[in-house]
Scaffold this motif. Sequence first.
Motif, short mmCIF file in Angstrom:
data_model
loop_
_atom_site.label_atom_id
_atom_site.label_comp_id
_atom_site.label_asym_id
_atom_site.label_seq_id
_atom_site.Cartn_x
_atom_site.Cartn_y
_atom_site.Cartn_z
N LEU A 1 -6.08 -3.05 -7.02
CA LEU A 1 -7.50 -3.11 -7.39
C LEU A 1 -8.14 -4.19 -6.54
N TRP A 2 -8.93 -3.78 -5.55
CA TRP A 2 -9.43 -4.71 -4.53
C TRP A 2 -10.40 -5.74 -5.11
N VAL B 1 -12.61 -1.15 -15.57
CA VAL B 1 -11.71 -0.41 -14.69
C VAL B 1 -10.33 -0.24 -15.35
N LEU C 1 -8.11 1.11 -5.29
CA LEU C 1 -9.50 1.45 -5.58
C LEU C 1 -10.34 0.19 -5.73
N TYR C 2 -11.64 0.37 -5.48
CA TYR C 2 -12.63 -0.66 -5.77
C TYR C 2 -13.21 -0.37 -7.15
N THR D 1 -0.62 0.23 -7.94
CA THR D 1 -2.04 0.51 -7.68
C THR D 1 -2.74 -0.83 -7.44
N TRP E 1 -2.83 7.60 -11.29
CA TRP E 1 -3.46 6.41 -10.74
C TRP E 1 -3.48 6.47 -9.22
N PRO E 2 -4.58 6.06 -8.58
CA PRO E 2 -4.62 6.05 -7.12
C PRO E 2 -3.81 4.89 -6.56
N HIS F 1 -18.82 8.96 -5.89
CA HIS F 1 -17.51 8.77 -6.51
C HIS F 1 -16.81 10.12 -6.62
N ARG G 1 -15.83 0.57 -9.77
CA ARG G 1 -17.09 1.30 -9.68
C ARG G 1 -18.26 0.44 -10.17
N THR H 1 0.81 -1.22 0.00
CA THR H 1 0.00 0.00 0.00
C THR H 1 0.85 1.27 0.00
#
Length: 311
Positions: free
Chosen positions: A130-131, A257, A273-274, A128, A269-270, A310, A276, A122
Amino acid sequence: MGDSSRMTFFFIDLYTLCRRSVLLACLLLATPAWSAEILLTAAEDGAGVQAFTKALAEQRPQDHVTFTPLKDLPAPSHLPATTRLILLDLPGLDWRLQDAQGPPTLVLRISRLQAHERPGSTQHPRITLLWSDPPLERQLRLINNILPQAQRIGVLYSADSEFLLPELRQQATLLGLEIVPQRWDNINDSRPLQSLFRNSDVLLGLDDPQLYNPKTAKNLLLSSYAQQLPLVGPNAGFVRAGSLASTYSDQADWLTVLDHLLEQPPATWPRALYPRHFKVVGNPQVARSLGIEQVDDASVAARLAEGEKHP
């Protein structure tokens, strides 16, 4: 050379120039303005991995999408910096975490719990996550939607998943719900399970494989039926085994995604993230056995999506 000859050569040159301009314009239109080298990797190269790679390549024909087994890759820092790297399993993530350098990386199929066991995942500046597990807030709103009378949300947790409880309590408070937590250290001891069932209106399953696995499924689900207490989650697979319902994201959602992220500069890029986009799956037989109205998967998913915020 006479004037007529000079004019003839002038028009020939002009015609040639126009033809070249038209050809150049056609080439520019046929060639994407920007294309990327997208490299997917995993320790195992199975049919599912190949199907996913093919689907991504079809979705992004302007890019060069390839798969290379993890064992055939050099260290991440030896890969071109312009590559977009996509990891499809945990061995790939462990390999990537050994190198602070390397190309920007998207990690699929990782749960919050798995990342918690790898603190560096993390914090890595080029990764990045992606959960893969459903968002806690989304699962709570699913309960609110299909079981509006349920107020006390029972939650089994282990030492591994305990870190999720503060977030779960915060999200529940916002929805006017109460979390009733119960630690379950010994899956062969049903007393914590029975105690939780007596004090809860519904059980929310966390994506904790120590608690929700093939060994515990029979005990959990039979106890749920005996107490007439529905179990929501922890994932779509458990719904097929006998829980009431869950939210989940499928391959099409993950491709959406990825398509969105790959259109953006990696610097934007975060860290995580989950997706959307998601779906709802319910088990009609379980609903009937518990005397609960059958879940309308599509309409419930649409209502949940409308209520999400969002950035």
